[in-house]
Design an enzyme around this catalytic site. Structure first.
Site, mmCIF file in Angstrom:
data_model
loop_
_atom_site.group_PDB
_atom_site.id
_atom_site.type_symbol
_atom_site.label_atom_id
_atom_site.label_comp_id
_atom_site.label_asym_id
_atom_site.label_seq_id
_atom_site.Cartn_x
_atom_site.Cartn_y
_atom_site.Cartn_z
ATOM 1 N N GLY A 65 0.493 -15.063 24.907
ATOM 2 C CA GLY A 65 0.021 -16.325 24.881
ATOM 3 C C GLY A 65 0.349 -17.086 25.996
ATOM 4 O O GLY A 65 0.828 -15.256 27.201
ATOM 5 N N ASN A 66 0.232 -18.315 26.455
ATOM 6 C CA ASN A 66 0.709 -18.813 27.450
ATOM 7 C C ASN A 66 1.271 -19.995 27.747
ATOM 8 O O ASN A 66 1.262 -21.063 27.030
ATOM 9 C CB ASN A 66 0.093 -18.642 29.142
ATOM 10 C CG ASN A 66 -1.811 -19.067 28.424
ATOM 11 O OD1 ASN A 66 -1.964 -20.590 28.430
ATOM 12 N ND2 ASN A 66 -2.164 -18.373 28.721
ATOM 13 N N ARG A 67 2.317 -20.487 28.602
ATOM 14 C CA ARG A 67 1.858 -21.858 28.553
ATOM 15 C C ARG A 67 1.941 -23.207 28.476
ATOM 16 O O ARG A 67 2.625 -24.297 29.214
ATOM 17 C CB ARG A 67 4.048 -22.334 29.670
ATOM 18 C CG ARG A 67 4.358 -21.124 28.948
ATOM 19 C CD ARG A 67 5.860 -21.169 30.607
ATOM 20 N NE ARG A 67 7.285 -20.464 30.518
ATOM 21 C CZ ARG A 67 7.919 -20.279 29.030
ATOM 22 N NH1 ARG A 67 8.535 -21.283 28.805
ATOM 23 N NH2 ARG A 67 8.902 -19.655 29.267
ATOM 24 N N SER A 68 0.796 -23.343 29.004
ATOM 25 C CA SER A 68 -0.230 -24.062 29.302
ATOM 26 C C SER A 68 0.006 -24.982 28.261
ATOM 27 O O SER A 68 -0.391 -24.823 27.238
ATOM 28 C CB SER A 68 -1.834 -23.757 29.322
ATOM 29 O OG SER A 68 -2.562 -24.321 29.516
ATOM 30 N N ALA A 98 -6.138 -22.365 30.685
ATOM 31 C CA ALA A 98 -4.980 -21.493 31.767
ATOM 32 C C ALA A 98 -5.919 -20.104 30.726
ATOM 33 O O ALA A 98 -5.441 -19.430 29.240
ATOM 34 C CB ALA A 98 -3.994 -21.507 30.832
#
Ligand code: C5P
Length: 236
Positions: A29-32, A100
């Site tokens: 995943g990512n930090r968006s 993102a």
């Protein structure tokens, strides 16, 4: 719908990050946080547009009651996001890709949880490319003549040593082929999940002719303020 400069227009906005499963319990995943995309959707709705907000994974509050002219769809993976965007954008006037999107996904999904074994080898995760939803959509539109007349991309750059991030953003604008590109600097403590932001809104060469201005619009302030500047520029 309220009346405003987007009355009678249909707008699709993506927000948040995608999640790419590795096995039934793990993902990349990512930090968006989704804050900027949500602010854009609320702003476009306030300007009178019929808005479809497609959210991936978000870590931000949506108002408990959404405006009547805003509908939400939730997705998880980049592939699901692509399907949702293709469906919603076909008859839209404007698409804003604030999500993102994971550039890569695990090449293989393990049906059962990946286990560690005593003295065994460490697992290796092989990645494969996800489709570039934005670039694909611009290409489709340009070849078929159908699809949103205004497509807005985002560029989150960490600013590598020795390169001007605005140059990178300019190159990305050309590469993606969209009308506007919103550039913002990101890092662990910058922008992701924050309420304040700093953005530069760049217009493609073609759009500059319409907008009558070559200089990027620069906004420092809340994500709400940035949203209002982006929507105003896109509406122009
Ligand atoms: O190439 P990069 O990920 O930096 O581009 C960012 C822009 O492209 C964003 O607008 C993002 O939503 C979009 N994007 C996409 N599909 C991808 C990767 C990014 O639509 N696979």
């Amino acid at each position: 719908a309220p009346s405003g400069r987007l009355s009678g227009r249909t707008v699709v906005i993506t927000a948040g990050g995608t999640r790419e499963p590795l096995d039934p319990v793990r993902y990349l995943g990512n930090r968006s946080s989704g804050k900027q995309g949500i602010a854009l959707a609320l702003e476009a709705a306030a300007q009178g547009a019929e808005v479809t907000l497609i959210t991936g994974i978000i870590d931000a509050e949506l108002p408990p009651e959404l405006p009547g002219n805003l509908t939400r769809q939730s997705v998880e993976t980049a592939h699901q996001l692509q399907q949702a965007v293709l469906g919603a954008a076909e008859h839209a006037d404007m698409l804003i890709m604030a999500a993102a999107v994971a550039d890569f996904r695990p090449a293989e999904y393990a049906q059962a949880k990946i286990k560690k074994s005593e003295g065994g080898e460490n697992p290796v995760i092989t990645l494969e490319r996800n489709p570039d939803i934005l670039a694909d959509l611009v290409r489709r539109r340009n070849s078929s003549g159908r699809g949103p007349g205004v497509i807005v991309g985002f560029a989150a750059e960490t600013g590598d040593e020795g390169t001007d991030p605005l140059d990178l953003a300019q190159q990305k604008l050309l590469r993606k082929g969209c009308e506007l590109l919103v550039f913002n600097r990101v890092g662990e403590d910058l922008v992701f999940g924050q309420d304040q932001t700093e953005v530069h809104i760049l217009a493609s060469f073609g759009a500059q002719g319409v907008l009558g201005e070559a200089e990027p619009v620069h906004v420092t302030g809340s994500k709400q303020e940035a949203a209002s500047a982006v929507v105003a520029r896109a509406a122009q």
